[in-house]
Scaffold this motif. Structure first.
Motif, PDB file in Angstrom:
ATOM      1  N   HIS A  17      28.707  52.877  25.866  1.00 34.37           N
ATOM      2  CA  HIS A  17      30.026  52.329  25.562  1.00 34.37           C
ATOM      3  C   HIS A  17      30.657  51.603  26.745  1.00 34.37           C
ATOM      4  N   ALA A  18      29.987  51.554  27.872  1.00 33.78           N
ATOM      5  CA  ALA A  18      30.524  50.845  29.032  1.00 33.78           C
ATOM      6  C   ALA A  18      30.274  49.346  28.882  1.00 33.78           C
ATOM      7  N   LEU A  19      31.304  48.555  29.166  1.00 35.28           N
ATOM      8  CA  LEU A  19      31.210  47.099  29.128  1.00 35.28           C
ATOM      9  C   LEU A  19      31.693  46.553  30.461  1.00 35.28           C
ATOM     10  N   ILE A  20      30.893  45.675  31.064  1.00 35.55           N
ATOM     11  CA  ILE A  20      31.282  45.039  32.314  1.00 35.55           C
ATOM     12  C   ILE A  20      31.330  43.530  32.078  1.00 35.55           C
ATOM     13  N   LEU A  21      32.484  42.933  32.361  1.00 32.10           N
ATOM     14  CA  LEU A  21      32.676  41.496  32.215  1.00 32.10           C
ATOM     15  C   LEU A  21      32.401  40.819  33.555  1.00 32.10           C
ATOM     16  N   TYR A  22      31.701  39.669  33.523  1.00 34.26           N
ATOM     17  CA  TYR A  22      31.376  38.955  34.757  1.00 34.26           C
ATOM     18  C   TYR A  22      31.748  37.488  34.635  1.00 34.26           C
ATOM     19  N   SER A  23      32.168  36.922  35.749  1.00 31.55           N
ATOM     20  CA  SER A  23      32.391  35.473  35.814  1.00 31.55           C
ATOM     21  C   SER A  23      32.116  35.009  37.236  1.00 31.55           C
ATOM     22  N   GLY A  24      31.761  33.734  37.356  1.00 32.88           N
ATOM     23  CA  GLY A  24      31.392  33.183  38.653  1.00 32.88           C
ATOM     24  C   GLY A  24      30.046  32.483  38.564  1.00 32.88           C
ATOM     25  N   SER A  25      29.227  32.649  39.563  1.00 30.98           N
ATOM     26  CA  SER A  25      27.943  31.952  39.638  1.00 30.98           C
ATOM     27  C   SER A  25      27.012  32.323  38.478  1.00 30.98           C
ATOM     28  N   ARG A  26      26.686  31.329  37.657  1.00 32.26           N
ATOM     29  CA  ARG A  26      25.753  31.584  36.555  1.00 32.26           C
ATOM     30  C   ARG A  26      24.377  31.947  37.095  1.00 32.26           C
ATOM     31  N   GLN A  27      23.971  31.265  38.159  1.00 31.82           N
ATOM     32  CA  GLN A  27      22.667  31.563  38.760  1.00 31.82           C
ATOM     33  C   GLN A  27      22.598  33.013  39.208  1.00 31.82           C
ATOM     34  N   ALA A  28      23.678  33.489  39.836  1.00 32.74           N
ATOM     35  CA  ALA A  28      23.697  34.876  40.305  1.00 32.74           C
ATOM     36  C   ALA A  28      23.610  35.843  39.133  1.00 32.74           C
ATOM     37  N   ASP A  82      34.105  30.031  36.136  1.00 27.45           N
ATOM     38  CA  ASP A  82      35.384  30.300  36.799  1.00 27.45           C
ATOM     39  C   ASP A  82      35.462  31.781  37.144  1.00 27.45           C
ATOM     40  N   ALA A  83      35.496  32.100  38.438  1.00 31.91           N
ATOM     41  CA  ALA A  83      35.514  33.505  38.858  1.00 31.91           C
ATOM     42  C   ALA A  83      36.731  34.247  38.342  1.00 31.91           C
ATOM     43  N   GLY A  84      37.800  33.535  37.992  1.00 38.28           N
ATOM     44  CA  GLY A  84      39.010  34.179  37.517  1.00 38.28           C
ATOM     45  C   GLY A  84      38.953  34.659  36.080  1.00 38.28           C
ATOM     46  N   LEU A  85      37.904  34.309  35.341  1.00 43.14           N
ATOM     47  CA  LEU A  85      37.849  34.677  33.924  1.00 43.14           C
ATOM     48  C   LEU A  85      37.695  36.184  33.706  1.00 43.14           C
TER      49      LEU A  85
END
Length: 291
Positions: A128-139, A159-162
């Protein structure tokens, strides 16, 4: 060399480190208070003597600290070590803070991902854990397999702010729900009704009302808040007076419910009496002076 370095061993950082270890990863950890690393060391984690040693140990550095100022303070001394590495910052913050952190990381030669953890520490590593990520697509594409040890991973964009924007917006919905629950329990409790008796009715009601939310999304995206309206804003604003009056009559604080009444009245005054409650989003996007 380790697979991952975890910087910060508070309750969440410790849970992250254990999740990586449980998936068989080689993990280096660092915390300002070394004693917090002892249990992880017993599980096989390598304890770095300082932040720079932790950063140099791994291609993937996961930071989870109290606030962004703490992140800058902790990582600043190791800035030269970040070149060619990926920094994943899972510290809770604002979109602007995430963008500034991304700029810092890129200036020092690192790829950057910001993250929003939609879980409490005991949920980390579970279904049930969800982690949202934004920033470098390559990373993200390079390291998502490792990051999946923490929970389901969702990439939102460059956009790292998303990620913090989604995180804070989801929390806004959660705290709004909690505020309503607290108000309901204050009212019923003042009347001597046990919370455990009232709670099943409340949870069933809230689940039923969630059915309206997809329609709200359609109305907000289309800008049409007047089609297929079941309970218009004017009617609800009139009925809301009873909620406020009953609260005050019971000698219960109305501090949680008054802002909604003010917003409803503003919506009616703006000519939206026949619209749905979804129309209030537009008023929130044009806040009153000083709000």
């Amino acid at each position: 060399m380790s697979d991952i370095a975890v910087i910060g061993l508070g309750a969440m950082g410790t849970a992250l480190a254990y999740a990586f270890l449980n998936k068989g990863h080689e993990v280096t950890v660092w915390n300002r208070s070394p004693a917090k690393a002892e249990a992880l060391a017993a599980r096989g984690a390598v304890v770095a003597k300082n932040v720079e040693e932790a950063v140099r140990s791994s291609p993937l550095i996961v930071a989870c600290l109290l606030v962004y100022d703490t992140v800058h303070e902790a990582l600043g001394a190791a800035a030269a070590a970040f070149s060619g590495r990926t920094l994943v910052n899972l510290t809770n913050g604002t979109p602007d803070q995430a963008r500034a952190m991304s700029d810092w990381a890129v200036r020092h030669g690192a790829n950057y991902l910001d993250g929003g953890i939609m879980a409490v520490p005991p949920m980390i590593g579970g279904q049930h854990a969800l982690i949202l990520y934004s920033g470098s697509r390559q990373a993200f594409e390079t390291h998502s397999g490792r990051l999946d040890a923490l929970g389901a991973s969702r990439y939102l964009g460059e956009d790292a702010g998303l990620a913090p924007l989604y995180d804070i917006s989801l929390l806004a919905g959660m705290y709004g729900l909690f505020a309503g629950v607290l108000q309901a329990l204050a009212l019923t409790g003042k009347a001597g009704i046990p919370a455990r008796e009232f709670m099943p009715l409340l949870t069933a009601w809230l689940e039923a009302m969630q059915g309206a939310l997809p329609k709200w999304a359609e109305q907000i995206d289309s800008g049409d808040h007047t089609s297929n309206v079941v309970s218009n804003l004017g009617m609800q604003a009139d009925a809301y007076v009873n909620l406020v009056d009953a609260t005050r009559s019971a000698a219960v604080s109305a501090e949680l419910v008054l802002p909604m009444q003010d917003l409803m009245r503003r919506g009616v005054a703006a000519g939206n009496a026949n619209a749905d409650l979804s129309s209030l989003v537009g008023l929130l996007q044009r806040p009153k002076p000083g709000a």
